[in-house]
Design an enzyme around this catalytic site. Structure first.
Site, PDB file in Angstrom:
ATOM      1  N   ASP A  67       0.707  -1.276  -0.047  1.00 46.85           N
ATOM      2  CA  ASP A  67      -0.024   0.066  -0.200  1.00 46.85           C
ATOM      3  C   ASP A  67       0.872   1.194  -0.141  1.00 46.85           C
ATOM      4  O   ASP A  67       2.137   1.339  -0.009  1.00 46.85           O
ATOM      5  CB  ASP A  67      -0.961  -0.096   1.208  1.00 46.85           C
ATOM      6  N   ASN A 136      -7.972  -2.812  14.096  1.00 48.90           N
ATOM      7  CA  ASN A 136      -9.324  -3.180  13.839  1.00 48.90           C
ATOM      8  C   ASN A 136      -9.380  -4.418  12.778  1.00 48.90           C
ATOM      9  O   ASN A 136     -10.430  -4.557  12.202  1.00 48.90           O
ATOM     10  CB  ASN A 136      -9.947  -2.047  13.096  1.00 48.90           C
ATOM     11  N   HIS A 138      -7.548  -4.846   9.922  1.00 49.49           N
ATOM     12  CA  HIS A 138      -7.237  -4.457   8.663  1.00 49.49           C
ATOM     13  C   HIS A 138      -5.867  -5.023   8.020  1.00 49.49           C
ATOM     14  O   HIS A 138      -4.791  -5.128   8.877  1.00 49.49           O
ATOM     15  CB  HIS A 138      -7.156  -2.964   8.373  1.00 49.49           C
ATOM     16  N   GLU A 143      -9.651  -1.890   5.015  1.00 53.60           N
ATOM     17  CA  GLU A 143     -10.418  -1.684   6.233  1.00 53.60           C
ATOM     18  C   GLU A 143     -11.702  -2.569   6.599  1.00 53.60           C
ATOM     19  O   GLU A 143     -12.062  -2.969   5.724  1.00 53.60           O
ATOM     20  CB  GLU A 143     -10.851  -0.144   6.467  1.00 53.60           C
TER      21      GLU A 143
END
Ligand code: GLP
Length: 254
Positions: A67, A136, A138, A143
């Site tokens: 990313d 979380n 990800h 996400e």
């Protein structure tokens, strides 16, 4: 799926570097999928040390990173291109032209995503994908709620992710709102996956991902369906798994 408990960060980094260097030794022209974040830094350091000793050679290796923040140039010290150069590429003999990170300054997001997907495919796919995990759940910047069938795409970062990454920037306002990320489909297409997790703030994400249902609400949970996925985690990250399940340092396959 195999889960290895690491004694501490040094042990985790060494175990991860062992798996990566085994891949490089077994296939000297392998395609490594690489990750940023603080977690893999120790593994990169260990690989650099072994490279300096002559134990591992990256000359024929190609890499694709997961990313990149949209809007940051490769010279920006918080861009993932900068991170990779400084933490890894500048210290080994990988050819820079064989390293790939999405271009944060690409004028047209769709074209950039298409280009990046093409890069991955033209390299013949990823042999080993290294992953960290967000608090979380990800992976990359996929996400919660991310569609499982996506390849590289542009995402809007959640406030939680922006806040947890704000520690690296001058302030929250400086954290980009969007990022390019390989999608879940790109990640799942890798032949092998190696996920690293450290610290208590990853305990819930790790438990939910590997002992809960497979759901887009926890993006890393899809890895339960990958047929060659290794997880290395320290005791803090494993704490909830130890508390809630009967997993006891037993490596198991599903
Ligand atoms: C970022 C990256 C992820 C990384 C995550 C966790 O959001 N896009 O690839 O896994 O942070 O980072 P850290 O290892 O610093 O906890």
């Amino acid at each position: 799926m195999r889960i290895y408990a690491a004694k501490d960060y040094a042990d985790l980094s060494r175990k991860a570097a062992n798996i990566i260097s085994a891949q490089v030794i077994m296939k000297p022209n392998a395609v490594l999928g690489l990750a940023t974040g603080s977690t893999p830094v120790g593994a990169y350091r260990q690989l650099i040390e072994w490279y300096n000793k002559g134990d591992v050679d990256f000359f024929q290796i190609s890499s694709v990173n997961l990313d990149e923040y949209k809007g940051l140039s490769g010279e920006h010290d918080q861009s993932y291109r900068y991170f990779m150069n400084h933490n890894f590429f500048d210290h080994i003999n990988i050819k820079k032209e064989n390293t790939n990170v999405p271009n944060g300054l690409a004028p047209d997001a769709e074209t950039e995503c298409r280009r990046y997907n093409h890069v991955i495919k033209s390299l013949g796919g990823i042999d080993l994908q290294l992953l960290g995990i967000g608090g979380n759940g990800h992976i990359g910047f996929n996400e919660p709620g991310a569609a499982f069938e996506k390849e590289t795409h542009l995402v809007t970062l959640t406030e939680q992710t922006r806040e947890s990454n704000a520690r690296f920037f001058a302030g929250l306002d400086e954290v980009p709102t969007h990022a390019f990320t390989m999608g879940i489909k790109s990640i799942m297409s890798a032949k092998k996956i190696l996920l690293l997790a450290t610290g208590e703030n990853k305990a819930k994400a790790l438990y939910d991902s590997f002992f809960g249902p497979v759901t887009p609400g926890v993006p890393a949970s899809i890895l339960q369906l990958h047929n060659d996925c290794t997880i290395i985690a320290d005791e803090e990250a494993l704490s909830l798994i130890r508390e809630k399940t009967n997993w006891k340092d037993v490596n198991y396959d599903n």
